[in-house]
Design a protein around this motif. Structure first.
Motif, PDB file in Angstrom:
ATOM      1  N   LEU A  57       1.086  -0.839  -0.187  1.00  0.00           N
ATOM      2  CA  LEU A  57       0.136  -0.672   0.184  1.00  0.00           C
ATOM      3  C   LEU A  57       0.836   1.345  -0.347  1.00  0.00           C
ATOM      4  O   LEU A  57       1.528   0.939   0.414  1.00  0.00           O
ATOM      5  N   SER A  90      -1.741   3.466   5.121  1.00  0.00           N
ATOM      6  CA  SER A  90      -2.716   2.924   5.820  1.00  0.00           C
ATOM      7  C   SER A  90      -3.575   4.161   6.081  1.00  0.00           C
ATOM      8  O   SER A  90      -3.229   3.801   7.235  1.00  0.00           O
ATOM      9  N   THR A 102      -6.313   4.943   9.069  1.00  0.00           N
ATOM     10  CA  THR A 102      -6.510   3.898   9.751  1.00  0.00           C
ATOM     11  C   THR A 102      -7.446   4.839  11.071  1.00  0.00           C
ATOM     12  O   THR A 102      -7.084   6.090  11.161  1.00  0.00           O
ATOM     13  N   ASP A 127     -16.824   0.126   7.674  1.00  0.00           N
ATOM     14  CA  ASP A 127     -15.910   0.700   7.061  1.00  0.00           C
ATOM     15  C   ASP A 127     -16.321   1.240   5.503  1.00  0.00           C
ATOM     16  O   ASP A 127     -15.744   1.927   4.874  1.00  0.00           O
ATOM     17  N   THR A 140      -6.686 -10.534   2.705  1.00  0.00           N
ATOM     18  CA  THR A 140      -6.253  -8.719   2.502  1.00  0.00           C
ATOM     19  C   THR A 140      -5.165  -8.578   2.198  1.00  0.00           C
ATOM     20  O   THR A 140      -4.786  -8.054   1.237  1.00  0.00           O
ATOM     21  N   GLU A 185      -3.262  -6.700  -1.695  1.00  0.00           N
ATOM     22  CA  GLU A 185      -2.835  -5.444  -1.317  1.00  0.00           C
ATOM     23  C   GLU A 185      -1.615  -5.802  -1.825  1.00  0.00           C
ATOM     24  O   GLU A 185      -1.155  -5.206  -2.872  1.00  0.00           O
ATOM     25  N   MET A 214      -1.642  -9.209  10.478  1.00  0.00           N
ATOM     26  CA  MET A 214      -2.429  -8.476   9.979  1.00  0.00           C
ATOM     27  C   MET A 214      -3.259  -9.114  11.772  1.00  0.00           C
ATOM     28  O   MET A 214      -3.667 -10.176  12.148  1.00  0.00           O
ATOM     29  N   CYS A 241       8.362  -3.032   2.419  1.00  0.00           N
ATOM     30  CA  CYS A 241       6.797  -3.183   3.701  1.00  0.00           C
ATOM     31  C   CYS A 241       7.425  -4.074   5.097  1.00  0.00           C
ATOM     32  O   CYS A 241       7.621  -5.023   5.498  1.00  0.00           O
TER      33      CYS A 241
END
Length: 265
Positions: A2, A5, A7, A42, A86, A90, A229, A258
């Motif tokens: 990504l 992110s 949040t 969401d 997810t 991604e 996650m 990442c």
């Protein structure tokens, strides 16, 4: 992966204004692809932000990930949550975006990925809500809970503690029913440490899952194990499987800086 992110507060999505602010901060090209987990709040706030951005001239596409397979009844599938699968989506969409693919291309690939990505999670302890004394799952000391969500949402069955192999067997059986896979199909495997699981336990469980999938006749050219996650103060683990097509394996193997994505294969 990504570019950003976005949040909100603990177990809450961001506000539409926050989504818009971040989108404007990370790109001046007025185009973006949003990957949204399938939770009612969401989806609602991201769609509000998307509508606003489109109205001021942005090109926006999005995908809503609902990889949770704890819900079986077809009438309830719209409630399937977005879980650790997810991460695989991604990674692939992020790789394609870096290659300069159009939003239309990203949308097309995302729509292909969604039905081929499935996740089951299980918890060994509750997620304690921040600044609250309540526990979300009401788990006993020796209980496990199959099918939980990343915010401590209820699953489909509680049982007393079992060996790793038996827990792996439950998950693989559930996956088989949902995928209806054929022998020699290629799959990517992501074993996600939701929290508080030691590296030894993590790897033991991954070995059990891998062995069972191989007994099913599947090929597993891509395996990732780690904390991708996590959930606030919960002990648990989840398994995500992506049935591979096209060049998805190549995209998954592209290196990333990442933090939580080790590049060793």
């Amino acid at each position: 992966m990504l570019t950003a992110s976005i949040t909100g507060k603990l177990f809450e999505p961001p506000m539409p204004e926050e989504i818009i602010k971040v989108a404007k901060a990370v790109t001046k090209k007025k185009r973006a692809f949003f990957i949204i987990k399938n939770f009612e709040k969401d989806v609602r706030v991201f769609k509000q932000a998307i509508e606003y951005l489109r109205n001021i001239g942005w090109s926006i596409e999005y995908g809503i990930v609902n990889d949770d397979i704890s819900v079986d009844a077809s009438s309830l599938r719209k409630y399937r949550r977005g879980l650790a699968g997810t991460i695989l989506i991604e990674k692939i969409i992020g790789t394609l975006a870096k290659k300069g693919k159009s939003l239309v291309d990203l949308k097309m690939v995302c729509e292909q990925l969604l039905p081929e990505t499935k996740t089951i999670g299980l918890a060994f302890s509750d997620s304690v809500l921040y600044k609250q004394s309540c526990h979300t799952l009401s788990l006993g000391k020796d209980d496990i809970y199959y099918g939980i969500g990343i915010h401590g949402e209820a699953g489909y069955r509680k049982e007393h503690w079992q060996k790793s192999e038996l827990m792996a067997r439950e998950i693989v059986n559930k996956m088989r029913l949902n995928f209806r896979w054929q022998k020699k199909e290629n799959v990517a495997l992501l074993v996600n440490n939701i929290g508080k699981i030691s590296p030894m336990e993590e790897l033991t469980f991954t070995a059990d899952i891998t062995e069972l999938l191989e007994l099913e006749g599947l090929k597993i050219p891509f395996i990732k194990t780690g904390s991708f996650m996590t959930s606030h103060d919960m002990s648990g683990i989840s398994v995500s499987i992506l049935r591979l097509q096209d060049k998805w394996l190549e995209y998954l193997k592209q290196p990333s800086t990442c933090y939580a994505w080790p590049n060793s294969i």
